[in-house]
Design a protein around this motif. Structure first.
Motif, mmCIF file in Angstrom:
data_model
loop_
_atom_site.group_PDB
_atom_site.id
_atom_site.type_symbol
_atom_site.label_atom_id
_atom_site.label_comp_id
_atom_site.label_asym_id
_atom_site.label_seq_id
_atom_site.Cartn_x
_atom_site.Cartn_y
_atom_site.Cartn_z
ATOM 1 N N PHE A 1 -4.203 -1.627 -20.262
ATOM 2 C CA PHE A 1 -4.455 -2.953 -19.644
ATOM 3 C C PHE A 1 -4.009 -2.756 -18.122
ATOM 4 O O PHE A 1 -3.132 -2.462 -17.643
ATOM 5 N N ASN A 2 -5.185 -3.156 -17.446
ATOM 6 C CA ASN A 2 -4.976 -3.221 -15.772
ATOM 7 C C ASN A 2 -5.535 -4.540 -15.247
ATOM 8 O O ASN A 2 -5.968 -5.280 -16.187
ATOM 9 N N MET B 1 -5.247 1.434 -25.787
ATOM 10 C CA MET B 1 -6.066 0.735 -24.685
ATOM 11 C C MET B 1 -4.999 0.405 -23.515
ATOM 12 O O MET B 1 -4.020 0.093 -23.471
ATOM 13 N N VAL C 1 -11.464 -9.674 -16.550
ATOM 14 C CA VAL C 1 -12.618 -10.013 -17.304
ATOM 15 C C VAL C 1 -11.853 -10.790 -18.497
ATOM 16 O O VAL C 1 -12.712 -11.673 -18.889
ATOM 17 N N ILE C 2 -10.762 -10.784 -19.160
ATOM 18 C CA ILE C 2 -10.198 -11.705 -20.054
ATOM 19 C C ILE C 2 -9.996 -13.091 -19.579
ATOM 20 O O ILE C 2 -10.399 -13.923 -20.367
ATOM 21 N N THR D 1 -9.288 -5.429 -16.446
ATOM 22 C CA THR D 1 -9.312 -6.000 -17.851
ATOM 23 C C THR D 1 -8.783 -7.283 -17.567
ATOM 24 O O THR D 1 -9.166 -8.222 -18.626
#
Length: 148
Positions: free
Chosen positions: A3-4, A1, A10-11, A7
């Protein structure tokens, strides 16, 4: 996955919402934070508060109002001149905001137009005084803040 930025945002939102939900649930469940009614007899206290408002308004009926004056002998509470002093009943409550142990109450029993609170009971500083008295079945209330 991969991570950008999307992301990460959203986290961050999910973590913040979880943090807020944790505190909301903790505050609603924990009895230590329960402040629904500060006093048990809240509605009874509300009715008594209205009586205090009425008594304060009654105090304004006299041409010369109740006066509280500090002299060397102590604190004098002067009642209106045109009253029969033997019919006055009530109490004088002196409240010391900085020290509860210094609070005291003096019943009103007078033969002249004033009540004397002796100097030895009054420590220098801020005092709140509440004079609750009754004359001919009508209640009166006068409250003042004094500094000695």
């Amino acid at each position: 996955m991969k991570f950008n930025w999307g992301t990460g945002i959203v986290i961050a939102f999910v973590a913040f919402i979880g943090f807020i939900l944790y505190f909301v649930i903790t505050m609603s469940i924990d009895k230590e934070y329960s402040h629904d009614l500060v006093t048990e007899g809240y509605y009874q206290k509300e009715l008594e508060f209205q009586d205090r408002i009425n008594a304060t308004e009654n105090s304004k009926d006299f041409e010369d109002e109740l006066k509280v004056i500090k002299y060397d002998e102590g604190l004098f509470v002067f009642f209106p001149e045109n009253l029969d002093y033997k019919k006055i009943k009530g109490k004088v409550f002196l409240y010391r905001p900085s020290n509860k142990q210094l609070d005291f109450e003096v019943p009103i029993s007078i033969s002249k137009n004033y009540l004397l609170v002796p100097e030895n009971r009054l420590v220098d500083g801020r005092w709140n005084i509440a004079v609750e008295w009754e004359y001919e079945n009508k209640k009166y209330l006068t409250e003042e803040a004094l500094n000695f």
